[in-house]
Design a protein around this motif. Structure first.
Motif, PDB file in Angstrom:
ATOM      1  N   SER B 293       0.828  -1.213   0.000  1.00  0.00           N
ATOM      2  CA  SER B 293       0.000   0.000   0.000  1.00  0.00           C
ATOM      3  C   SER B 293       0.858   1.256   0.000  1.00  0.00           C
ATOM      4  O   SER B 293       0.466   2.262  -0.587  1.00  0.00           O
ATOM      5  CB  SER B 293      -0.998   0.005   1.156  1.00  0.00           C
ATOM      6  OG  SER B 293      -0.361  -0.241   2.379  1.00  0.00           O
ATOM      7  N   ARG B 297       0.014   4.110  -2.615  1.00  0.00           N
ATOM      8  CA  ARG B 297      -0.296   5.432  -2.077  1.00  0.00           C
ATOM      9  C   ARG B 297       0.612   6.491  -2.696  1.00  0.00           C
ATOM     10  O   ARG B 297       0.162   7.557  -3.117  1.00  0.00           O
ATOM     11  CB  ARG B 297      -0.130   5.413  -0.557  1.00  0.00           C
ATOM     12  CG  ARG B 297      -0.549   6.689   0.157  1.00  0.00           C
ATOM     13  CD  ARG B 297      -0.514   6.537   1.676  1.00  0.00           C
ATOM     14  NE  ARG B 297       0.838   6.362   2.196  1.00  0.00           N
ATOM     15  CZ  ARG B 297       1.738   7.345   2.352  1.00  0.00           C
ATOM     16  NH1 ARG B 297       1.418   8.581   2.022  1.00  0.00           N
ATOM     17  NH2 ARG B 297       2.941   7.098   2.826  1.00  0.00           N
ATOM     18  N   LEU B 301      -0.404   9.663  -5.103  1.00  0.00           N
ATOM     19  CA  LEU B 301      -0.140  10.975  -4.505  1.00  0.00           C
ATOM     20  C   LEU B 301       0.252  11.994  -5.572  1.00  0.00           C
ATOM     21  O   LEU B 301      -0.006  13.189  -5.443  1.00  0.00           O
ATOM     22  CB  LEU B 301       1.042  10.787  -3.547  1.00  0.00           C
ATOM     23  CG  LEU B 301       1.231  11.722  -2.379  1.00  0.00           C
ATOM     24  CD1 LEU B 301      -0.019  11.769  -1.522  1.00  0.00           C
ATOM     25  CD2 LEU B 301       2.430  11.240  -1.530  1.00  0.00           C
ATOM     26  N   TRP B 316      -5.992   7.611  -3.833  1.00  0.00           N
ATOM     27  CA  TRP B 316      -5.774   6.476  -2.926  1.00  0.00           C
ATOM     28  C   TRP B 316      -6.426   6.738  -1.578  1.00  0.00           C
ATOM     29  O   TRP B 316      -6.229   7.792  -0.986  1.00  0.00           O
ATOM     30  CB  TRP B 316      -4.266   6.251  -2.748  1.00  0.00           C
ATOM     31  CG  TRP B 316      -3.961   4.990  -1.997  1.00  0.00           C
ATOM     32  CD1 TRP B 316      -3.511   4.889  -0.713  1.00  0.00           C
ATOM     33  CD2 TRP B 316      -4.086   3.647  -2.490  1.00  0.00           C
ATOM     34  NE1 TRP B 316      -3.344   3.575  -0.371  1.00  0.00           N
ATOM     35  CE2 TRP B 316      -3.699   2.781  -1.448  1.00  0.00           C
ATOM     36  CE3 TRP B 316      -4.492   3.098  -3.709  1.00  0.00           C
ATOM     37  CZ2 TRP B 316      -3.694   1.399  -1.585  1.00  0.00           C
ATOM     38  CZ3 TRP B 316      -4.499   1.721  -3.843  1.00  0.00           C
ATOM     39  CH2 TRP B 316      -4.103   0.882  -2.795  1.00  0.00           C
ATOM     40  N   LYS B 317      -7.194   5.756  -1.123  1.00  0.00           N
ATOM     41  CA  LYS B 317      -7.902   5.918   0.156  1.00  0.00           C
ATOM     42  C   LYS B 317      -7.161   5.129   1.243  1.00  0.00           C
ATOM     43  O   LYS B 317      -7.514   3.993   1.559  1.00  0.00           O
ATOM     44  CB  LYS B 317      -9.344   5.430   0.000  1.00  0.00           C
ATOM     45  CG  LYS B 317     -10.141   6.217  -1.055  1.00  0.00           C
ATOM     46  CD  LYS B 317     -11.556   5.686  -1.262  1.00  0.00           C
ATOM     47  CE  LYS B 317     -11.653   4.505  -2.202  1.00  0.00           C
ATOM     48  NZ  LYS B 317     -11.420   4.765  -3.612  1.00  0.00           N
ATOM     49  N   GLN B 318      -6.150   5.746   1.814  1.00  0.00           N
ATOM     50  CA  GLN B 318      -5.330   5.034   2.792  1.00  0.00           C
ATOM     51  C   GLN B 318      -6.148   4.669   4.030  1.00  0.00           C
ATOM     52  O   GLN B 318      -5.888   3.644   4.667  1.00  0.00           O
ATOM     53  CB  GLN B 318      -4.108   5.877   3.173  1.00  0.00           C
ATOM     54  CG  GLN B 318      -3.117   5.174   4.103  1.00  0.00           C
ATOM     55  CD  GLN B 318      -2.528   3.909   3.495  1.00  0.00           C
ATOM     56  OE1 GLN B 318      -2.309   3.823   2.285  1.00  0.00           O
ATOM     57  NE2 GLN B 318      -2.273   2.896   4.335  1.00  0.00           N
ATOM     58  N   GLU B 540      -7.859  -0.630  -2.152  1.00  0.00           N
ATOM     59  CA  GLU B 540      -7.612  -0.268  -0.753  1.00  0.00           C
ATOM     60  C   GLU B 540      -8.267  -1.275   0.185  1.00  0.00           C
ATOM     61  O   GLU B 540      -7.668  -1.694   1.170  1.00  0.00           O
ATOM     62  CB  GLU B 540      -8.151   1.139  -0.475  1.00  0.00           C
ATOM     63  CG  GLU B 540      -7.424   2.237  -1.237  1.00  0.00           C
ATOM     64  CD  GLU B 540      -8.049   2.555  -2.589  1.00  0.00           C
ATOM     65  OE1 GLU B 540      -8.733   1.672  -3.158  1.00  0.00           O
ATOM     66  OE2 GLU B 540      -7.881   3.688  -3.073  1.00  0.00           O
TER      67      GLU B 540
END
Lengths: 562, 562
Positions: B293, B297, B301, B316-318, B540
């Motif tokens: 991830s 990510r 970004l 990206w939905k961290q 994610e």
């Protein structure tokens, strides 16, 4: 106007496709005749061209009031019990029949079911105090090639009549039902669908209510004629080269083509299944900007990606439509002329006025430098016709029906002498498409150096077509819309006024030298629309910007009217 | 082990492609010889198969410590100035040279640039007190066919050697640089890329550090050998049928194939440009779940959709990776056997143990009913070879090099007698692909009736392949990985242990009757991985679930160890 059944069925020595078409029209007529109270009563001569004002003579004052609401308003009014779903659907059925009698916009009619559904919805609201769904009581019309369970999907092909009764709803239609919308008509679309006018050998051509010598556009031209005539507040169209936007543009409506795979698209009949070099999009035609986002929001509310694999799981961001993250000072680029077909003066002036209003409100407006518009069209015709048009000819030949003129024109655009491309050629065409998209994206990014805001433009404003609604058979250039299908950018069409108001301005400014159109009252009353284009997959942002533009323009118009 | 330059260049009567290949290997050798301090010093007999433990004899204790960190840890340690970027890259260069000397995993080597960049990064941190980017100081290895500016991109083809020096970085590589990662090597990939082993006529084959008679997998096999050997913490691979996941699976690593168009993919060389019926994906191979991830990510970004048109603008939905919205009680389905190639006992037992641990922790585990796995493969081979394999043969013929055995095998899978399909056939194949995806999606949705949780399963657990790392040339079945490329579902591979621990269990349970593998210490030490599959575009969520599974399994292992 109603035709008698015998009149329709007295043909002899008809070829098989003519017999089918005649029977299809006969069935529609029989169906409409079940509702004599809704058929056109006024005497409207066949050569009367502008029929846009006939409606008020036909409808009761309550019906007239109802059919002026947009979908958003209908939802509110029904929810607040100001009108019942039944009142709403009946008013629209009435207007739809008149629209049909004047513009020939309908293909399938099923008012009984609609009335039944409206009663159920009213009962539901009465019983539970809750609406059934977010489109509770909204009448929605559906373009013919979109499947509605139990209805024929003849799609403009004689060969498909009666053989394409849908076994299930298209995904979008299914969602509409779940949302509480009411289906009542399907609308005419052209033979092959690949036409920016609406004409076929079954139902014939659909006319523009503002001038029946002109097209209502295509391929969703049944929708545009119907909605412009207030026979529907919200219609489902489809667009692979302008088929939502051009009809909206021809009739002064709002139309929206999202990026591919955001809005449900499954359950459509057409001749190019499996061709995925360039893909069509289903979308709304409406009479307000807010109804465009209402439609999209409802579609994605039902998580259609769980039933339609190609759809992107990107939930609808209504807050962005409502302005979240949007700078107060927006930045636009105007495409004045694509370098292939220059727009006519009314359109030029509409662009100029749009620029003037937006800059007056503090927004930044720069010129969009056209890039590769002719090349884009050349590539598109190859991608449309990877098989040389074989699939289209196959269906025509199946019934023996001849191509209508617009079909003939577009099939003659098939490159490669009408022969299919080889696999190696297709790979190269795909690469050309990707190269086009790359170049365009960089072109957009590069506007950052010219906006003075240290960012690229937020949206592009362009003509919808080089002309206002063309005379039947005269549509020549798809480039202003089809370019954005090749790009896969979201694009919305919105009305900005009528030809006369812009031409008055041109003449007052002494620019009448460039005046190419013969003005008369009919021409002056033609609606003028523009197109707003956003970045790929930025549907919400584009519609948020549309709200701003639409708002600034109407505010300006109101100010000047005062 | 180092070969002398003359040894490499003494070939006479070589055909042109052999000369090129020899020169390429010679160049690599000359390059490596610039760093004699890093070359293998231990005496490792050519027939010593397990070389996985050699590293500690070669590296200093500090180097040994450094190369055990994952990328996430490196970021932290460098930021906290516990190690400099220079120390980190030098340790990895050293380990990479030893990995090369033992497994033949590298194609291009550029340590000087890497050392230079590390010094700049250290200066930056020293001067500003800030890291340069989110991967500050992380060494990243890159699969050969991914473009690195100024480096050759021979991609396993003799014909491309020296002719494919990249003029610019691939998008992913460009982002890595912006994020502060340090590039230092490119890694071997197979001829044509279309192979789940890594072998070509230029560099020869890459071996598995756990057993050099076995493959490290392919096509990202240079990466897996290097990373498993601790010569890199994070590598870029690509996957169109298992090419990230199978190598990770063969060497006990983590590997991740996202859905198409989420992770940058532009700037790769290969033989199938323009073929978009089935599309490959670029992704990470790592030694920890969290590094998968981290990589994704960082890629998103930098908003790569602003430079690569096909990419989806889905940030990206961290928070989802970190567990937001994830039920505490998860629901899994296990694919025990795809009905084509049953997995060997160690894999069966790994699945059983995984089930036992997960149910023990309160999760729900049901069986996944296999659906159309053979059919999926038949369709895939058609989609891979729409042109009958012509593009591949063209490049081979360009230099006259013969296909290596795995190339020959896969090219022989080309259907249609190696002839290109027609356009009409391609349309039908596209429709078959869509029908497959539709059926699979419904199949997944339908698990809701069996989970007892009123929702469908959250993820599927499957073998990575029917066998552990195969002997060179013995890879026979791609189906456990390629199936998810056809589906376009995200899939992650993760290690669960070693063959021996599972086989001990099988034998203890008296199930040795189904034992088909000859056990020995070498076999017992082979890593066992499993695959976790999620819904399309739910990258994610899948990695969030992987964190849970990985956590539960290691917790369980630790508990039992106590």
């Amino acid at each position: 106007m109603a035709q008698s059944s015998t009149q329709l069925l007295d043909g002899r020595d008809l070829s098989p496709w003519q017999t089918i078409a005649r029977r299809k029209r006969f069935d529609r007529e029989v169906n409409l005749n079940q509702y004599p109270q809704w058929r056109l009563r006024s005497k409207v001569p066949a050569d009367r061209r502008d029929v846009s004002k006939v409606l008020d003579d036909e409808l009761s004052s309550e019906e007239s009031e109802i059919v002026r609401f947009d979908a958003t308003e209908i939802v509110t009014l029904v929810k607040e019990r100001r009108f019942t779903s039944l009142q709403v659907i009946q008013a629209h059925c009435h207007a739809a029949v008149v629209a049909q009698d004047l513009t020939n916009c309908l293909s399938e009619v099923f008012f009984d079911e609609a009335v039944q559904r409206a009663k159920e919805l009213d009962d539901h609201l009465q019983r539970t105090g809750e609406t059934y769904g977010p489109l509770h009581g909204v009448p929605v019309s559906v373009k013919d090639h979109i499947m509605v369970k139990g209805k024929d999907t003849s799609t403009g092909y004689a060969a498909w009549c009666y053989k394409t009764v849908a076994e299930k709803d298209a995904v979008a239609v299914d969602i509409l039902r779940k949302a509480g919308a009411i289906l009542y008509v399907k609308t005419n679309n052209p033979q092959t669908l690949l036409s920016l006018e609406t004409n076929n050998n079954i139902f014939g051509r659909t006319s523009n209510p503002y001038d029946r010598d002109r097209t209502a556009g295509g391929s969703s031209g049944g929708e545009s004629a119907l909605i412009a005539f207030h026979g529907s507040p919200l219609g489902l169209g489809t667009d692979i080269g302008g088929s939502i936007r051009l009809p909206a543009g021809c009739t002064g409506l709002y139309g929206f083509k999202a990026s591919v795979a955001r809005i449900p698209h499954k359950g459509l009949l057409g001749s190019h299944d499996g061709m995925d070099a360039i893909i069509g999009v289903l979308g709304p035609i409406t009479r307000s900007a807010r109804d465009l986002s209402l439609f999209c929001r409802v579609m994605l509310l039902y998580e259609p990606w769980l039933v339609e694999p190609p759809l992107l799981e990107i939930p609808w961001k209504q807050d962005v439509v409502d302005g979240a993250g949007l700078p107060s000072r927006l930045c636009f680029a105007i495409l004045w002329d694509d370098g292939v077909f220059p727009p006519e003066p009314a359109i030029n002036e509409a662009l100029a006025e749009c620029k003037s209003v937006l800059t007056g409100k503090g927004h930044v407006v720069i010129d969009w430098e056209p890039i590769g518009h002719k090349e884009a069209w050349d590539l598109l015709t190859k991608l449309y016709f990877l098989d040389g048009g074989e699939e289209y000819w196959d269906v025509l030949n199946e019934s023996g029906e001849p191509p209508v003129p617009q079909t003939e024109w577009i099939l003659n655009q098939a490159p490669n002498g009408g022969k299919p491309f080889t696999v190696a050629e297709i790979f190269r065409l795909n690469l050309q498409r990707e190269a086009f998209r790359q170049k365009l994206l960089e072109h957009w990014n590069n506007t950052a150096s010219r906006t003075g805001l240290n960012r690229a433009v937020d949206a592009i404003i362009t003509p919808v077509a080089p002309t206002l609604a063309p005379k039947h058979g005269k549509t020549e250039w798809w480039g202003y819309t089809s370019y954005w299908n090749l790009a896969d950018y979201p694009a919305a069409v919105f009305p900005v006024g009528y030809a006369g108001q812009f031409l008055d301005k041109v003449e007052k400014d002494g620019e009448s030298g460039q005046q190419s159109t013969t003005r008369d009252d009919l021409y002056d009353n033609l609606p003028v629309c523009l197109q707003l284009v956003g970045r790929r997959l930025n549907e919400e942002r584009l519609l948020g910007i549309l709200n701003v533009v639409d708002g600034e323009l109407s505010q300006d118009a109101q100010t000047r009217r005062l």
